[in-house]
Motif scaffolding. Structure first.
Motif, PDB file in Angstrom:
ATOM      1  N   PRO B  41       0.701  -1.528  -0.134  1.00  0.00           N
ATOM      2  CA  PRO B  41       0.159  -0.190  -0.387  1.00  0.00           C
ATOM      3  C   PRO B  41       0.915   1.269   0.133  1.00  0.00           C
ATOM      4  O   PRO B  41       0.727   1.995  -0.900  1.00  0.00           O
ATOM      5  N   CYS B  42       2.033   1.093   0.654  1.00  0.00           N
ATOM      6  CA  CYS B  42       3.197   1.966   0.608  1.00  0.00           C
ATOM      7  C   CYS B  42       4.263   1.980   0.719  1.00  0.00           C
ATOM      8  O   CYS B  42       4.381   0.514   1.499  1.00  0.00           O
ATOM      9  N   GLY B  44       6.047   2.334   3.349  1.00  0.00           N
ATOM     10  CA  GLY B  44       6.174   2.351   4.370  1.00  0.00           C
ATOM     11  C   GLY B  44       6.120   1.270   5.420  1.00  0.00           C
ATOM     12  O   GLY B  44       6.368   0.949   6.336  1.00  0.00           O
ATOM     13  N   ARG B  45       5.148   0.145   4.304  1.00  0.00           N
ATOM     14  CA  ARG B  45       4.300  -1.354   4.582  1.00  0.00           C
ATOM     15  C   ARG B  45       6.342  -1.989   4.347  1.00  0.00           C
ATOM     16  O   ARG B  45       6.580  -2.770   5.393  1.00  0.00           O
ATOM     17  N   GLN B  73       2.578   9.855  -0.771  1.00  0.00           N
ATOM     18  CA  GLN B  73       1.029  10.122  -0.185  1.00  0.00           C
ATOM     19  C   GLN B  73       1.170  10.029   1.496  1.00  0.00           C
ATOM     20  O   GLN B  73      -0.032  10.241   1.629  1.00  0.00           O
ATOM     21  N   PHE B  74       1.386   8.855   1.764  1.00  0.00           N
ATOM     22  CA  PHE B  74       1.335   8.881   3.124  1.00  0.00           C
ATOM     23  C   PHE B  74       2.461   9.849   4.164  1.00  0.00           C
ATOM     24  O   PHE B  74       3.616   8.645   4.772  1.00  0.00           O
ATOM     25  N   HIS B  76       5.933  10.314   4.829  1.00  0.00           N
ATOM     26  CA  HIS B  76       7.443   9.889   5.140  1.00  0.00           C
ATOM     27  C   HIS B  76       7.339   7.799   5.253  1.00  0.00           C
ATOM     28  O   HIS B  76       8.880   7.656   5.216  1.00  0.00           O
TER      29      HIS B  76
ATOM     30  N   SER C 779      -3.667  18.442   8.729  1.00  0.00           N
ATOM     31  CA  SER C 779      -2.710  19.062   9.467  1.00  0.00           C
ATOM     32  C   SER C 779      -2.949  20.680   8.823  1.00  0.00           C
ATOM     33  O   SER C 779      -3.296  21.119   8.185  1.00  0.00           O
ATOM     34  N   PRO C 790      -3.379  15.332   0.434  1.00  0.00           N
ATOM     35  CA  PRO C 790      -2.311  15.035  -0.150  1.00  0.00           C
ATOM     36  C   PRO C 790      -2.342  14.173  -1.596  1.00  0.00           C
ATOM     37  O   PRO C 790      -1.725  13.891  -2.380  1.00  0.00           O
ATOM     38  N   ALA C 791      -3.562  13.804  -1.629  1.00  0.00           N
ATOM     39  CA  ALA C 791      -4.403  12.629  -2.672  1.00  0.00           C
ATOM     40  C   ALA C 791      -4.233  13.513  -3.873  1.00  0.00           C
ATOM     41  O   ALA C 791      -4.680  12.745  -4.750  1.00  0.00           O
ATOM     42  N   GLU C 799      -6.944  15.573   4.745  1.00  0.00           N
ATOM     43  CA  GLU C 799      -6.582  14.247   4.518  1.00  0.00           C
ATOM     44  C   GLU C 799      -7.249  13.181   5.346  1.00  0.00           C
ATOM     45  O   GLU C 799      -6.825  12.084   4.864  1.00  0.00           O
ATOM     46  N   THR C 861       4.786   7.419  15.034  1.00  0.00           N
ATOM     47  CA  THR C 861       5.125   7.067  12.984  1.00  0.00           C
ATOM     48  C   THR C 861       4.053   8.211  12.572  1.00  0.00           C
ATOM     49  O   THR C 861       4.445   7.889  11.360  1.00  0.00           O
ATOM     50  N   CYS C 862       2.585   7.534  12.573  1.00  0.00           N
ATOM     51  CA  CYS C 862       1.667   7.481  11.766  1.00  0.00           C
ATOM     52  C   CYS C 862       1.341   8.940  11.612  1.00  0.00           C
ATOM     53  O   CYS C 862       1.790  10.159  12.684  1.00  0.00           O
ATOM     54  N   PRO C 863       0.949   9.160  10.263  1.00  0.00           N
ATOM     55  CA  PRO C 863       1.782  10.782   9.476  1.00  0.00           C
ATOM     56  C   PRO C 863       0.318  11.517   9.956  1.00  0.00           C
ATOM     57  O   PRO C 863       0.032  12.441   9.769  1.00  0.00           O
ATOM     58  N   PHE C 864      -0.568  10.303  10.064  1.00  0.00           N
ATOM     59  CA  PHE C 864      -1.897  11.336  10.869  1.00  0.00           C
ATOM     60  C   PHE C 864      -2.357  11.383  11.967  1.00  0.00           C
ATOM     61  O   PHE C 864      -2.918  11.802  12.033  1.00  0.00           O
ATOM     62  N   GLN C 884      -5.621   4.378   7.644  1.00  0.00           N
ATOM     63  CA  GLN C 884      -5.108   4.301   5.659  1.00  0.00           C
ATOM     64  C   GLN C 884      -5.058   3.822   5.645  1.00  0.00           C
ATOM     65  O   GLN C 884      -5.035   3.367   4.201  1.00  0.00           O
ATOM     66  N   GLY C 885      -4.456   2.402   6.060  1.00  0.00           N
ATOM     67  CA  GLY C 885      -3.952   1.170   5.587  1.00  0.00           C
ATOM     68  C   GLY C 885      -2.179   1.231   5.244  1.00  0.00           C
ATOM     69  O   GLY C 885      -2.637   0.666   4.481  1.00  0.00           O
ATOM     70  N   CYS C 886      -1.234   1.918   5.533  1.00  0.00           N
ATOM     71  CA  CYS C 886      -0.507   2.482   4.774  1.00  0.00           C
ATOM     72  C   CYS C 886       0.899   1.294   5.747  1.00  0.00           C
ATOM     73  O   CYS C 886       1.543   0.765   5.192  1.00  0.00           O
ATOM     74  N   GLY C 887       0.106   1.217   6.679  1.00  0.00           N
ATOM     75  CA  GLY C 887       1.174  -0.013   7.339  1.00  0.00           C
ATOM     76  C   GLY C 887       2.537   1.014   7.721  1.00  0.00           C
ATOM     77  O   GLY C 887       3.499  -0.211   8.078  1.00  0.00           O
ATOM     78  N   MET C 888       2.781   1.965   7.400  1.00  0.00           N
ATOM     79  CA  MET C 888       3.830   1.963   8.453  1.00  0.00           C
ATOM     80  C   MET C 888       4.706   1.623  10.170  1.00  0.00           C
ATOM     81  O   MET C 888       5.255   0.880  10.560  1.00  0.00           O
TER      82      MET C 888
END
Lengths: 206, 136, 921
Positions: B41-42, B44-45, B73-74, B76, C779, C790-791, C799, C861-864, C884-888
């Motif tokens: 998905p990013c 970052g995953r 889009q996410f 960083h 933000s 940012p989309a 966002e 970590t989470c950008p949001f 938002q499911g980015c997985g970071m």
């Protein structure tokens, strides 16, 4: 040129642009300083104020300054400026108008301004006879402007004379002036008031 | 001696890398056959584990394709991925593996050519390095 | 034609024009439940934007192209390409139109019409002195865009037309076909050329770092959000700017190089040779607009764009006919997209239909079943026939894979395809889906709805990406690996948790200025109850200090009537002297705490609109505060509002622009001040023609059709003097009299003015909004304005889903633009609010409380800023409604306490093995 750092206390005369518009139909106040006119003018090298500076001074109503400038007489009316001005300001026409105003107000003298001397000699001739008498024109121009003195001192006067003789031999320099028949109509043209509403440059040279 | 054809795994993000793939598709370009993509998905995953697992599974090289650092889009995600890639690059020499076998590329969403070029560059690099030392 | 089909949709809207505005309007309407007929004259959707390269800030390549694809695939949108509206008649609620296309003429009906016909570039041949047609290396900006596109003829590295060499010295000539009544009849500014020239120059230097780029301009109009900063960055990158317009282009003797002559800012004549000259051409309305407008009775403006009332953006004079984007006038993509949203919202409000998406079907419980996979291949028509030839053997192979029940093709050209997919899934009884296509993400929404309709949990599918693959038989190996892996992964998938959360069909609008009030009214018109919270004790915000819109229309009158409408509307609850002090929840389900009259109350709502506004700064320069006749413009206006004859007796007025804007500490343009100064100057001159009025400016940014009032001001004798950051006017007070000294750049000498009053056009800064941003997980940008999603191409969305912005809180803008944003917000909010039930969760990160060490890594970590430590539970909590499911966080968590079950570490390991050819089972 005066000291450019000298602060001018503005006493703008916005009536000037109104007068210009009334007398010549040209609207210099539309200028938004894009500089196309100056950029394109081929004679800027000989001018003391650039065309866009002339317009600017006029917006401020500093007519006197402009009327005593060299620029107004250097302008050859090639209309490079007019054809490109995005606001359709007839800058060449403005220069014509300024020439007329300078002459009308007696702000120029032939002895100080060769261009004016020529203009004056030319138009005086036409005003009198309706046709230019080249021989008389040259004579009158040289004498009124005093150009003959300069030419004498640097030796170019003899070349002019040689050229004159060559022209005369080919019948280009008449010995006697010839005029048109209806000179009274001509006089009327010269005395007629300038057209106000159209964007023309026809105006009297009284 | 047969020429060595490296097997490459590419972890691509669902945003810029995917858009770049879209443009590549529109341009009629294709990824070199040795490259197989897993979409995240990013980026970052991405976990360091994923890079190592891919090498363990038999990949000769692994690369990551993510967004430009200022377009993620996410925000960083791709920076985090870069960290992981760097970290794995420091681990690999201890395992006898060349650190160049993992890499990260920043994609521009509109540059289809770049998407394919990154993959090709990786293939060339790995071809020069030879088969992964982890393979028997 | 539609009699036999039950009216599933709320109504039908005809959108004329498939460019960026038309596409977005169509998608917004479709998302609100309408059926859309989208008519486009060219052979593909996308319009002008599709021909451009890397727009700033809304890059086009991906986003516009994606939208075009979605419009073609969407079950609610019928896209007609190579078509036009041949005839149209009728009235709002009952338009009859005939669409003429390659297959003949088709009659359709529409409840509303949106004109989105866009713009065309000006043909610079009219400028004979620029020799566009004669000299090979003189090109238009549109042509350069195409040369810069990676899909263009030179893969993004432009080459000179004459010899195919990369250009080394490029010049841009601005205002070709704009702000001009000599060579063409276009006294307006095209709004976008300054920005696009800068962008083209920057992009050129990117592709050709050695190239020298020079822009010859008059005023640099970078008035959009982020544009001024882009301008500064461009200068840093070496883009040279010369403030002098070029009169003619000559050829250097014996070559195809071009010679430009100009007078520089020091008054010296310069001659330079360039090897490529780009004409920054202006915009013109679409050629077809005139005729269509006549058919509909729509009035056009003097400049032949659709005439719009500033207080009713996107409306035409004909009820039921709306307009957005370039058809309204020259504007950039950002504004076009806002207007597309506004027009869609207005069309929706006009043609109110049955709302709601009804109940969501129950998902079949597949937990006891063995995985049974259905495989669907949908190839786009552009795939080569060689690839097509691989499909049958591939399908045969896939059928042999363990767990596969069926393998089928889906024809993407068939608009009923996805409906049929859903039936097929149900009939076959499969519980997993593998979907292979060329644009997986675009189809995601459609695939998921098909699955939901079939009663399947929409997380039970896996994509196979068929993009960028070869077409030769060698490709078969890779294809087999890809499909084997996808089937394996699909089998491993567990149904993810979706909570069915009923959507609270109400809105909270924070900020009672014009933007907030308009948003409230728009939502209320769509039957959404609104709570409007205003910090001050009265509604109106900044608008109380705005006298008129740019054409002179009274904002005060409009403000009064808007306040009346809001306070009297049965669906709007107004809370003044109220503030939001806390909030929790997610899109569709918010609970906000409002402090009102000393008491706290909780308000439940589905969406929130942040319209907190802005105000003008009090400057610390130009002797502000040292003399009663030195005003901040908001105070100057207030005085004029209270007493229209306040300054009548003044002899001399001075307006100083850019006070506090476009400075290093505030590198943005406040957008409306130039228009304001020019408007005020005209009004003062009308009040007292003898007053000397001066406007001291850095650039005159009367963009778009506002250029007309700049001309009017000059005609009235207003005097404009330009200054630079390093030659600011000096304001002093001598014997109680004001004195201003400024250097005139044309004359090169200082001028002294003696004004009776000075109006300082100070920078607009946003109201303090950090708290609200934190509450709603959005933000602020570095200047303190809200940052939109940012989309990209979502100018009023936050966002985080469910949060929207409008008005000055986003960026400085004039009244008409705030109103358009307010409507766009209403439309975007309706996409959410029209649903009765939302599925919350799915592909989100989940914390295992037993493994969580409360290290706060995920929080950081989470950008949001979504994870937080739930103190009673003692572990991190990630709200499935917000994730938002980015997985970071999943990869950062040192204890592996967070899992992402849509694509877990186990999944990835298995996929890697499978892709590399191992037989995993």
């Amino acid at each position: 040129m005066e000291d450019r750092a000298e602060v001018v206390f503005l006493e703008p005369d916005y009536d000037v642009t109104g007068k210009i518009r009334a007398l010549s139909g040209i609207s210099p106040e539309l200028c938004y300083q894009c500089r196309k006119c100056t950029s394109g003018c081929p004679l800027t090298f000989a001018m003391d104020y650039y065309p866009d500076q002339i317009v600017r001074y006029l917006l401020l109503g500093l007519e006197e300054k402009v009327l005593s400038s060299a620029t107004v007489w250097v302008c050859s009316a090639c209309e490079t400026c007019t054809t490109r001005c995005p606001n359709e300001i007839d800058i060449a026409g403005l220069m014509d108008y300024l020439k007329q105003q300078a002459h009308a107000r007696g702000l120029v003298r032939p002895k100080e301004n060769l261009s004016y001397a020529f203009h004056k000699a030319f138009l005086d001739d036409i005003g009198r006879r309706g046709r230019v008498f080249e021989t008389g024109l040259l004579q009158r121009y040289m004498l009124s402007s005093g150009a003959w003195k300069a030419k004498l001192s640097d030796g170019t006067l003899w070349e002019e004379i040689r050229l004159g003789l060559a022209l005369f031999r080919r019948g280009r320099l008449p010995l006697r002036p010839r005029g048109i028949r209806d000179t009274h109509e001509l006089r009327r043209l010269f005395e007629k008031a300038p057209v106000s509403s159209e964007n023309t440059t026809q105006s009297s040279a009284s | 001696m047969s020429t060595f054809e490296p097997q490459i795994i590419g972890y691509c993000c669902a945003n810029c890398a995917s858009s770049a793939a879209q443009i590549a598709e529109k341009m009629g370009l294709s990824l070199p056959e040795n490259v197989k993509v897993i979409q995240l998905p990013c980026t970052g995953r991405l976990d360091s584990l994923h890079l190592l697992k891919a090498l363990e599974a038999g990949a000769d090289g692994v690369y990551v394709a993510g967004c430009q650092p200022d377009s993620c889009q996410f925000k960083h995600g791709v920076e985090k991925a870069q960290k992981k890639v760097k970290y794995v690059q420091t681990l690999l020499p201890a395992l006898g593996v060349e650190p160049d076998r993992v890499a990260l590329f920043h994609m521009m969403a509109g540059k289809g050519q770049q998407f394919v070029d990154a993959a090709s560059a990786m293939v060339e690099k790995i071809r020069a390095l030879g088969p992964s030392p982890l393979k028997d | 034609m539609t009699e036999t089909k039950e009216k599933k949709n709320k109504g039908n809207v005809l959108v004329v024009g498939g460019g960026v505005a038309g596409l977005n309007a169509a998608l917004d309407l479709a998302a609100q439940g309408y059926h859309v007929d989208l008519v486009e004259k060219e052979s593909d959707l996308g319009g002008t934007v599709a021909k451009l390269h890397r727009l700033y800030p809304l890059c086009s390549c991906c986003k516009a192209a994606n939208r075009a694809t979605l419009c073609k695939m969407h079950p609610n949108i019928r896209a007609w390409t190579k078509s036009s509206v041949a005839r149209i008649s009728g009235q709002a609620g009952a338009f009859q139109a005939v669409i003429a296309g390659p297959t003949g003429e088709t009659p359709i009906e529409a409840d509303a019409v949106i004109l989105a016909m866009g713009v065309e570039p000006f043909n610079p041949q009219a400028y004979d002195t620029y020799a566009y047609a004669a000299y090979e290396n003189v090109i238009s900006s549109i042509e350069l865009e195409w040369l810069q596109k990676p899909v263009g003829p030179f893969q993004g590295v432009p080459k000179r037309p004459s010899d195919g060499q990369p250009p080394k010295k490029v010049a841009w000539l601005q205002c070709v076909g704009s702000r001009e009544i000599n060579k063409c009849d276009a006294p307006y500014c095209s709004s976008v050329c300054c920005m696009y020239a800068l962008k083209e120059a920057v992009q050129l230097k990117d592709a050709l770092p050695e190239a020298e780029t020079t822009i010859f301009f008059m005023d640099m109009r970078t008035h959009g959000k982020g544009y001024e900063k882009y301008f500064e960055d461009a200068k840093q990158k070496g883009v040279r700017l010369v403030r002098s317009r070029i009169h003619s282009i000559e050829k250097a003797a014996g070559t195809e190089d071009l010679v430009l002559e100009y007078v520089d800012e020091n008054g010296a004549k310069q001659v330079e040779t360039f090897d490529l000259v780009v004409l920054s051409v202006g915009l013109r309305p679409s050629a077809e607009l005139e005729e269509l407008a006549k058919m509909l009775g729509v009035t056009l403006s003097e400049d032949h764009y659709v005439a719009v009332d500033n207080f009713k953006p996107c409306e035409t004079n004909v009820a039921g006919v709306f307009v957005c984007g370039g058809a309204t006038g020259p504007r950039d993509v950002h504004q076009s997209v806002v207007e597309a949203g506004a027009a869609a919202a207005k069309a929706a409000a006009w043609t109110k239909g049955v709302s709601g998406n009804g109940a969501v079907a129950e998902f079949r419980d597949v937990s006891g079943e063995a995985p049974s996979v259905g495989v669907v291949l949908s190839l786009c028509p552009s795939k080569l026939p060689e690839f097509e030839a691989l499909i049958d053997p591939l399908a045969a192979f896939v059928k042999t894979l363990p767990g596969v029940t069926f393998v089928e093709r889906l024809d993407l050209l068939d608009s009923a395809a996805f409906g049929r997919l859903s039936q097929r899934l149900q009939a076959a009884g499969v519980n997993r889906l593998v979907y292979a296509s060329c644009t997986p993400l675009m189809h995601q929404e459609l695939v998921e709805s098909a699955m939901k309709e079939a009663g399947l949990n929409p997380s039970l599918y896996e994509f196979v990406d068929l993009r960028a693959l070869g077409s030769t038989p060698v490709e078969m190996n890779r294809l087999q690996d890809l499909f084997r892996t996808a089937v394996l992964k699909a089998r491993m998938l567990e149904p993810l948790n979706y909570a069915k959360v009923p959507v609270k069909k109400s809105a909270l609008v924070i900020g009672g200025g014009l933007a907030g009030m308009q948003a409230a009214l728009a939502l209320a018109e769509m039957d959404v109850p609104v709570t409007l919270v205003e910090k001050k004790d009265r509604l109106g915000g900044h608008a109380h200090k705005v006298r008129s819109a740019w054409k002179g229309e009274s904002v005060q009158d409009f403000l009064k009537s808007t306040i009346d409408k809001v306070t009297q509307h049965p669906k709007i609850t107004v809370l003044t002297s109220a503030e939001v002090v806390g909030a929790r929840g997610f899109a569709g389900n918010y609970i906000s705490t409002v402090r009102h009259n000393g008491q706290k109350k909780e308000i439940e709502h589905g969406v929130v609109v942040l319209a907190t506004g802005a105000h003008s700064i009090k400057p610390d320069e130009y002797a502000y505060g040292k003399h009663p006749e030195i005003y901040r413009w908001s105070d100057f206006t207030k005085k004029l509002i209270d007493d229209p004859a306040a300054f009548k007796s003044a002899q001399c007025a001075v307006f100083i622009q850019c006070v506090g804007s476009r400075e290093p500490q505030r590198p943005y343009c406040s957008r409306l001040c130039c228009t304001f100064a020019v408007r005020s100057a005209i009004d003062l001159k009308t009040l007292n023609p003898d007053m000397d009025v001066y406007v001291l400016y850095r650039e005159v940014r009367t963009f778009g059709e506002r250029e007309r009032i700049y001309k009017e001001a000059r005609e009235k004798g207003v005097f404009f003097i330009r200054f630079d950051l390093d030659s600011k006017p000096q304001v002093s007070i001598e014997d109680g009299r004001l004195k201003v000294v400024v250097t005139d750049p044309i004359l090169g000498r200082p001028l002294a003015l003696s004004p009776d009053f000075i109006s300082l056009q100070t920078a607009i800064i946003p109201a303090e909004a950090a708290d609200l941003a934190a509450f709603y997980k959005v933000s602020l940008n570095e200047d303190g304005f809200f940052a939109e999603s940012p989309a990209k191409m979502r100018p009023v969305d936050g966002e985080t889903e469910g949060v929207f912005f409008a008005g000055l809180a986003l960026a400085p803008k004039p009244v008409e633009e705030s109103l358009a944003e307010a409507w766009a917000v209403a439309g975007r909010a309706m996409r959410l609010l029209r649903q009765d039930v939302m599925l919350v969760g799915g592909a989100v990160a989940e914390v295992d409380p037993d493994k969580c060490a409360v290290c706060l890594t995920c929080v950081r970590t989470c950008p949001f800023h979504i994870p937080f430590i739930d103190s009673p539970q003692g572990h991190a909590f990630i709200d499935p409604g917000l994730c938002q499911g980015c997985g970071m966080c999943v990869s950062e968590c040192p204890g592996k306490a967070i899992s992402y079950r849509r694509l877990s570490d186990d999944h990835i390991a298995v996929m890697a093995l499978s892709l590399l050819g191992s037989d995993v089972n």
